[in-house]
Each structure stands twice: as structure tokens, then as C-alpha cells.
Design a protein around this motif. Structure first.
Motif, short mmCIF file in Angstrom:
data_model
loop_
_atom_site.label_atom_id
_atom_site.label_comp_id
_atom_site.label_asym_id
_atom_site.label_seq_id
_atom_site.Cartn_x
_atom_site.Cartn_y
_atom_site.Cartn_z
N GLN A 193 -25.54 -11.55 -37.99
CA GLN A 193 -25.27 -11.06 -36.65
C GLN A 193 -25.42 -9.54 -36.51
N THR A 194 -25.84 -8.85 -37.54
CA THR A 194 -25.91 -7.39 -37.46
C THR A 194 -26.82 -6.92 -36.34
N ALA A 195 -28.05 -7.46 -36.29
CA ALA A 195 -28.99 -7.05 -35.24
C ALA A 195 -28.46 -7.41 -33.87
N ASN A 196 -27.82 -8.55 -33.75
CA ASN A 196 -27.26 -8.97 -32.47
C ASN A 196 -26.15 -8.03 -32.03
N ALA B 79 -35.57 -20.06 -38.07
CA ALA B 79 -35.16 -19.27 -36.91
C ALA B 79 -36.16 -18.15 -36.62
N ILE B 80 -36.56 -17.43 -37.65
CA ILE B 80 -37.48 -16.31 -37.46
C ILE B 80 -38.85 -16.79 -36.98
N LEU B 81 -39.33 -17.89 -37.53
CA LEU B 81 -40.66 -18.39 -37.19
C LEU B 81 -40.73 -18.89 -35.76
N ASN B 82 -39.67 -19.50 -35.28
CA ASN B 82 -39.74 -20.19 -33.99
C ASN B 82 -39.03 -19.48 -32.85
N HIS B 83 -38.31 -18.41 -33.15
CA HIS B 83 -37.52 -17.78 -32.10
C HIS B 83 -37.66 -16.26 -32.14
N HIS B 84 -38.92 -15.81 -32.07
CA HIS B 84 -39.26 -14.40 -31.90
C HIS B 84 -38.56 -13.48 -32.89
N GLU B 85 -38.66 -13.83 -34.17
CA GLU B 85 -38.16 -12.99 -35.25
C GLU B 85 -36.64 -12.83 -35.25
N LEU B 86 -35.92 -13.72 -34.57
CA LEU B 86 -34.46 -13.65 -34.59
C LEU B 86 -33.95 -14.35 -35.84
N PHE B 87 -33.07 -13.68 -36.57
CA PHE B 87 -32.53 -14.23 -37.81
C PHE B 87 -31.24 -14.96 -37.49
N GLY B 88 -31.23 -16.27 -37.67
CA GLY B 88 -30.09 -17.07 -37.26
C GLY B 88 -28.90 -17.03 -38.18
N SER B 89 -29.05 -16.40 -39.37
CA SER B 89 -27.98 -16.46 -40.36
C SER B 89 -27.07 -15.24 -40.37
N PHE C 165 -27.87 -10.14 -22.38
CA PHE C 165 -26.58 -9.62 -22.85
C PHE C 165 -25.53 -10.73 -22.96
N ALA C 166 -25.41 -11.55 -21.94
CA ALA C 166 -24.37 -12.58 -21.93
C ALA C 166 -24.60 -13.62 -23.03
N VAL C 167 -25.85 -14.03 -23.22
CA VAL C 167 -26.10 -15.04 -24.25
C VAL C 167 -25.97 -14.44 -25.65
N ARG C 168 -26.22 -13.13 -25.79
CA ARG C 168 -25.99 -12.47 -27.07
C ARG C 168 -24.50 -12.47 -27.41
N VAL C 169 -23.68 -12.12 -26.44
CA VAL C 169 -22.23 -12.10 -26.66
C VAL C 169 -21.73 -13.50 -26.98
N LEU C 170 -22.22 -14.50 -26.25
CA LEU C 170 -21.79 -15.87 -26.52
C LEU C 170 -22.24 -16.31 -27.92
N GLY C 171 -23.44 -15.88 -28.31
CA GLY C 171 -23.92 -16.20 -29.65
C GLY C 171 -23.02 -15.60 -30.72
N LEU C 172 -22.56 -14.37 -30.51
CA LEU C 172 -21.63 -13.73 -31.44
C LEU C 172 -20.33 -14.52 -31.52
N LEU C 173 -19.84 -14.99 -30.38
CA LEU C 173 -18.61 -15.78 -30.35
C LEU C 173 -18.78 -17.12 -31.07
N VAL C 174 -19.96 -17.72 -30.93
CA VAL C 174 -20.25 -18.97 -31.65
C VAL C 174 -20.20 -18.73 -33.16
#
Length: 225
Positions: free
Chosen positions: A38-41, A26-36, A57-66
Motif C-alpha cells: 500500500q505504499t504507493a497508494n 495485479a501489475i499486468l492487468n491493472h495499469h502497474e498497480l501492485f496489489g500486495s 481518491f475515494a476508491v484509493r482510500v477505500l482500498g487502503l481500508l480494505v
């Protein structure tokens, strides 16, 4: 019982490899986003709610819900008599296959939704081994336990602190071996490097099947009684 404890430990170490692989990917391919995690999100969502303008904002919230849906599923599925550990391993495999198929210009958060869900399920399905609570999808608490346990051993020569430190040290080693594997696979294959992660998933699947259906642990427990 030693065989059962060893098996539980090996499974957890294998899952740490998978957790490290997914996190590194996740970090390597998606701009340092940690997929495991949710604190930063959640921090970003809070700043957005306070007035920061963010097109994601909307996709961040949806990601949190996922992520939350994955956590909730670990409560619901056992009530349906589904094996949570087997489900988690199969879900990891599906997530790794899917992220390798997604287009490289997809929004980074949306591209991580499969890993959000799979990681949250793995976190609740594999909670530790040897009597120790240990996450297999991130490292901060494992690092804390490793450091404090070895410090305690140096100060007091407590053998239990040494055992604890060794356990958490191995989890850290296996997790970051998975990160290194993710780096090498993505260097070689790009986004499709996710599929290399199927290898530790297959070994984990075999280990969990043996643990769940082998019957050895139950036999040992009966013999002990």
C-alpha cells in the motif's frame, strides 16, 4: 525437528510463489498497480489530501481500508480459534477466483480489492521460516537480507550468514517464479489467467493441512524432551 523446519520452509516458499503470482497478476492487468502493498497508494492519498485532483481518491482510500481490514482480521480470527494459515490459503483461492470473474472495464483499484485483502492476510499469516522473518508477498526486504547476508559471508566467511543468504535467495527465486507464471498465464488466458494461481494454492493447502494436523512435529518435540 529438521522435518518440521523443512516443512515450514517449503510452505513459506510455496506461499512466496502465490504472493509473486498475485503481485504479477495485479501489475499486468491493472495499469502497474501492485496489489500486495500500500505504499504507493498511501503516497497518492497524501498528495490528494495536499491538493492534487484525483478522481480515484475515494476508491484509493477505500482500498487502503480494505487492506487494513485484512490486517485487523489476523488479530481477530485467532481469538475465535480459527486457523489463520488455512484461512489465508482459502482466502487466496477465493480472491483469485473472484478477480478472474470481474469485468475487464472495472475500476483498477476496485478490481484489486480482493487481492488487497488476501495479500494483507497472507503477509501476517506466513511471517517466515527457519528462524528468519520474511514477507511472502513482496521482495524488497528479502532482497536486502539476501544481499547483506552474502556480502557478510564474502567478508567474514560466517556460515550463518551463508545460511541466511541461501534462505532469502530461495524466497526471492520462488516469488519471482510466481511472477513469471502470472505473466505466462495472463498471456494465454487474459484476466482468467488468475485461475492458474489456484495450482500453488492447492499445494499450499495440502502442506498447511499436513503441518497443522499431521502431528509429526509435536511427536518430534516430545521425543526431544
Amino acid at each position: 525437528m529438521k522435518q518440521c523446519n523443512d516443512r515450514e520452509r517449503w510452505i513459506h516458499q510455496n506461499m512466496a510463489v502465490i504472493g509473486g503470482f498475485m503481485g504479477g497478476y495485479a501489475i499486468l492487468n491493472h495499469h502497474e498497480l501492485f496489489g500486495s502493498a500500500q505504499t504507493a497508494n498511501m503516497i497518492s492519498i497524501a498528495m490528494d489530501a495536499a491538493g492534487r485532483l484525483d478522481a480515484d481518491f475515494a476508491v484509493r482510500v477505500l482500498g487502503l481500508l480494505v487492506y487494513m481490514a485484512g490486517l485487523a482480521s489476523t488479530v481477530i480470527l485467532p481469538k475465535l480459534n480459527l486457523n489463520l494459515k488455512l484461512f489465508s490459503v482459502c482466502l487466496d483461492a477465493a480472491a483469485l477466483v473472484l478477480v478472474g470473474l470481474l469485468p475487464d472495464d472495472l475500476n483498477d483499484f476496485i478490481a484489486l480489492y480482493p487481492l488487497f485483502f488476501a495479500s494483507s492476510v497472507q503477509w501476517c499469516s506466513f511471517k517466515g521460516a527457519d528462524g528468519f522473518v520474511s514477507a511472502s508477498i513482496f521482495s524488497t526486504n528479502n532482497l536486502r537480507q539476501f544481499t547483506t547476508s552474502f556480502t557478510e559471508y564474502i567478508c567474514s566467511r560466517d556460515r550463518e550468514a551463508l545460511r541466511k543468504g541461501k534462505f532469502y535467495g530461495k524466497v526471492l527465486l520462488f516469488f519471482h517464479s510466481g511472477v513469471a507464471a502470472a505473466f505466462l498465464s495472463c498471456q494465454a488466458f487474459g484476466l482468467k489467467g488468475a485461475w492458474v494461481g489456484i495450482v500453488p494454492v492447492c499445494t499450499a493447502f495440502a502442506q498447511v493441512c499436513i503441518d497443522c494436523y499431521g502431528g509429526a512435529c509435536e511427536t518430534e518435540e516430545l521425543a526431544a524432551q
